[in-house]
Scaffold this active site. Structure first.
Site, mmCIF file in Angstrom:
data_model
loop_
_atom_site.group_PDB
_atom_site.id
_atom_site.type_symbol
_atom_site.label_atom_id
_atom_site.label_comp_id
_atom_site.label_asym_id
_atom_site.label_seq_id
_atom_site.Cartn_x
_atom_site.Cartn_y
_atom_site.Cartn_z
ATOM 1 N N ASP A 181 2.009 -0.124 -2.772
ATOM 2 C CA ASP A 181 2.244 1.295 -3.004
ATOM 3 C C ASP A 181 3.753 1.477 -3.144
ATOM 4 O O ASP A 181 4.531 0.740 -2.536
ATOM 5 C CB ASP A 181 1.704 2.104 -1.829
ATOM 6 C CG ASP A 181 1.854 3.594 -2.047
ATOM 7 O OD1 ASP A 181 1.860 4.012 -3.215
ATOM 8 O OD2 ASP A 181 1.967 4.329 -1.053
ATOM 9 N N ASP B 113 0.883 2.451 3.189
ATOM 10 C CA ASP B 113 1.128 3.090 4.480
ATOM 11 C C ASP B 113 0.537 4.483 4.593
ATOM 12 O O ASP B 113 0.624 5.112 5.641
ATOM 13 C CB ASP B 113 2.629 3.163 4.759
ATOM 14 C CG ASP B 113 3.360 4.040 3.757
ATOM 15 O OD1 ASP B 113 2.741 4.412 2.745
ATOM 16 O OD2 ASP B 113 4.547 4.341 3.982
#
Length: 821
Positions: A323, A566
């Site tokens: 990400d 996350d």
């Protein structure tokens, strides 16, 4: 509102917000339990007592090391040895006990490290007690506690919703249903689910092992979430050996009864001498030791390994999905500029008012909050929290002048119709690596937009573009270079604009960073999706479900995928990946699903985990070569003595000595040594390809030396056995020198030290007598050395052939479009 007090960590912040200056909450259900009620419920055992995920209990560790199939076999043989023979021949039992104790000590050390790190990285829910909000460890929650919820929070106990403000909960990890569910007061929530958006609170109705998550955890405890080829391969090898022990032992015992003259006791003693070396007693132990040592080393770098096989799994990874926000870039951002589209609007006040409504802001909104304080006199009529799936949030606000307007803030392409002229400006900012939020006025009530989201883009009027600068992590370029050098492909999947993500990737020199794609253009057909995903390195506007699709598509092509994220929008992809990695500041839901958590948020730690995994794989394979070579030559020696109808030449104590010097002690050293060899697959086949030829050569050389010495010494079995033991030791030393390559100074010193130890046994009379190793004359010892030299040359050839086969297999993997694994 209610007063927040300092949590268990001693800080004055809860959920990232200052805790001072908030008013007390009125007594009652919303205010939570009183201290007296908590004490009573704790006394009754109504607490959220859950086993730690970070490792086994002390009892589990002790049982796992002592109560094994290998120890059961060795224990039976030890009892027989104590009954039929002198105490000297039970020496192998002491060695096994010492090895097992070492394993317990090292694994307990690893457990302490993991438990300490798990406590640091543990999600700490906010619980209301005595009218205040406290941050507590999940284990301190009691039945009836009021637990607060916000975006990214993982629900740790079962309960009933008490308050809800746009509260959407995803229970896909429990039910498989991937759509978030809007929760209202009175609805049930299950532990193991997580909050997608909104906020609220619930009352704990089931805690501890009565919760849904606990029942699922107990089921999961019976299976390992991370695939370990090493563990599975070693279990397969142990199974083969166990099946071979019984028939070989029976045949050897019967053969010794007929060939010897010492009766049942002597036959049993010689059988034990032949059977004990077949058991690869240290292989399982050293595997656990290596994994535990790896966890300790990574723990010193603030890497929490929640499942030990994940160390191995990450070393075999050939594709890493990242990400962008929080991984390649920092979570903190800055508002760079506000591009006003509609004049006459107090954009700063609108942004400040929207920011004040968000209790758990994502990174972009946090930048807005930092830049624009909340205006005075504004009130909220209705609001919808930001959602990663919708990619916007909003509120109906009344300003100080009494004017009521519905405002939306989020991704421009989610709030505007395709082809809108403002999107051109958005793309221009995106090409510079900037993130853009659109502030828009909406003519529809929020409830109608939520009910028919397709109407939203046609009911909004753009007011301003909020341009946000992202801070690239300093360690990101070096980590990406490491993966490129190691042949690991990196793919960036983000919810941001594809142009912006691509610009960040190019700035980091990511291989293929210029090949970016808007994930909304991905095909739905699996084979087409797989091809497109393989051809691109950067994906923008990726929804949580599309992240899952991308990971699944990569795995369908035979890739071993690590997913690093996350946020709550990464949870589904983390669950689907072979190995899941999360930053320490990630959402509780993401950390709960990750097998590896980088507690210090240092992306550069990831290559260290890969390197540690390669150390684990390479060293265990080397140790397996040693132990399986011993198993092979021991089994073949047992068969050969039966075929030629002679007494088994060795005593248990002699083989214990030779095994300790050529395998046991060196294996412990080599198992913890540095190793950067790239992992390859087919563990069992690769080990047997080396161990079987080496074991055959060793057995034939040993029996040949025994036959020559038997003739030289005119039938003196003890003297002939000493010469054969010399050959066995030297050939075992040759195997060790091959496994211990490359020949660094300390590896050479290790081989020389083992040679010196054997020489000391020969030179010290008491030791020579104890082990009954008496070399007589020069003819037989010289012949033993000569046979060992010839066997060493054959072993070298076997090693080269096995190595060539491994290289050929690797080249076939590469030519087939895969990678070395």
């Amino acid at each position: 509102m209610y007063k927040r007090s300092k949590g268990a960590n001693g800080t004055g912040r809860v959920g990232g917000h200052d805790t001072a200056g908030l008013l007390p909450l009125p007594r009652g259900a919303a205010g939570g339990l009183t201290s007296a009620e908590v004490a009573r419920r704790t006394g009754r055992g109504e607490v959220n007592d859950m086993p730690s995920r970070s490792g086994r209990t002390v009892g589990d560790v002790v049982r796992a090391n002592f109560c094994t199939r290998i120890n059961a076999i060795i224990g039976v043989l030890l009892v027989v040895a104590l009954i039929v023979g002198p105490l000297h021949d039970a020496l192998f039992g002491v060695v096994i006990l010492a090895n097992t104790l070492i394993g317990v000590v090292l694994e307990m050390r690893a457990k302490r490290t993991l438990d300490r790190l798990a406590a640091v990285g543990e999600a700490r829910p906010t619980v209301r007690r005595d009218g205040r909000a406290l941050t507590l460890a999940p284990a301190h929650i009691v039945l009836g506690d009021v637990v607060e919820l916000g975006p990214g929070d993982r629900i740790v106990v079962d309960g009933t919703v008490l308050e809800a403000k746009g509260l959407e909960v995803d229970a896909s990890l429990l039910t498989g249903e991937a759509e978030p569910v809007l929760k209202r007061p009175g609805d049930d929530v299950m532990s193991g689910s997580f909050v997608v958006s909104g906020s609220g609170a619930f009352v704990a109705r089931r805690v501890g092992r009565a919760t849904r998550a606990a029942r699922l955890a107990e089921e999961a405890h019976r299976r390992t979430l991370v695939t370990s080829e090493l563990r599975d391969g070693i279990n397969t090898l142990i199974t083969y050996v166990t099946y071979a022990l019984v028939p070989v032992g029976i045949v050897l015992f019967l053969g010794q009864l007929g060939a010897g003259d010492g009766g049942v006791s002597e036959a049993a003693r010689r059988t034990i001498a032949g059977i004990v070396p077949m058991v690869p007693e240290g292989l399982v132990l050293l595997t656990a030791v290596v994994f535990a040592a790896g966890a300790v080393r990574l723990g010193k770098r603030d890497c929490l390994v929640q499942e030990l096989p994940a160390i191995e799994g990450l070393a075999r990874v050939d594709t890493v999905c990242l990400d962008k926000t929080g991984t390649l870039t920092e979570t903190s951002m800055d508002v760079s500029v506000v591009h006003e589209i509609e004049q006459g609007v107090r954009v700063g006040d609108v942004l400040g008012a929207l920011g004040a409504l968000d209790d758990r802001p994502e990174a972009g909104m946090r930048a807005v909050i930092d830049a624009y304080p909340a205006p005075k006199g504004w009130t909220e009529k209705e609001s919808v929290p930001f959602s990663a799936a919708r990619r916007w949030g909003g509120a109906t606000l009344t300003d100080a002048a009494g004017t009521t307007v519905t405002w939306l803030l989020g991704a421009a392409d989610a709030l505007l119709a395709p082809g809108h002229s403002v999107l051109v400006a958005v793309d221009a900012y995106g090409e510079r690596g900037l993130r853009v939020l659109l502030l828009a006025r909406c003519s529809l009530p929020l409830s109608e937009v939520l009910a028919a989201p397709e109407r939203g883009p046609y009911a909004t009027a753009p007011v301003a573009l909020v341009v946000i600068a992202q801070r690239v992590r300093e360690e990101a370029p070096a980590a990406l270079r490491y993966f490129a050098e190691q042949g690991v492909e990196t793919k960036v999947i983000s919810g941001d604009n594809a142009l912006s993500v691509g610009a960040v990737a190019r700035g980091l020199d990511l291989p293929g960073g210029d090949r970016h794609l808007d994930a909304r253009q991905l095909p739905d057909e699996p084979s087409q999706l797989s091809d497109v995903v393989a051809d691109h390195a950067v994906f923008g506007r990726v929804s949580p479900h599309r992240k899952l699709d991308i990971v699944t598509a990569l795995r369908s092509r035979g890739r071993t995928v690590a997913m690093m994220g996350d946020g709550v929008n990464d949870v589904l992809a983390l669950k689907a990946a072979d190995v899941a990695v999360c930053m320490g500041t990630g959402s509780p839901a993401a950390r709960a699903e990750a097998q590896i958590v980088l507690l210090d948020d240092d992306f550069s730690s990831l290559p260290s985990v890969v390197a540690e995994g390669r150390r684990v794989i390479g060293n265990i394979e080397g140790v397996a070569h040693l132990f399986l070579t011993k198993t092979t030559y021991s089994a073949l020696l047992a068969v050969l003595v039966v075929l030629v109808d002679v007494p088994y030449p060795f005593l248990p104590r002699q083989l214990t000595l030779i095994g300790a010097l050529t395998i046991g002690i060196p294996a412990f050293v080599l198992a913890l040594a540095p190793n950067t060899v790239r992992p390859q697959g087919h563990f069992v086949r690769r080990v047997l390809r080396f161990a079987v030829p080496c074991g055959v050569v060793t057995a034939l050389a040993t029996m040949g030396s025994y036959a020559v010495a038997h003739a030289v010494y005119d039938g003196d079995r003890e003297a002939a056995a000493s010469a054969a033991a010399l050959t066995l030791f030297l050939v075992g030393l040759c195997v060790l020198s091959i496994v211990a390559r490359p020949r660094t100074w300390w590896r050479v010193l290790l081989v020389l030290a083992m040679t010196l130890c054997f020489a000391v046994v020969q030179l010290v009379p008491s030791l020579r007598t104890f082990f009954q190793l008496e070399l007589v004359g020069t003819a037989a010892p010289c012949a033993a050395v000569g046979i060992a030299v010839v066997a060493g040359a054959l072993l070298e050839s076997a090693w080269r052939i096995a190595r060539r086969g491994s290289v050929d297999a690797a080249e076939r993997d590469l030519s087939g479009g895969g990678v070395l694994r």
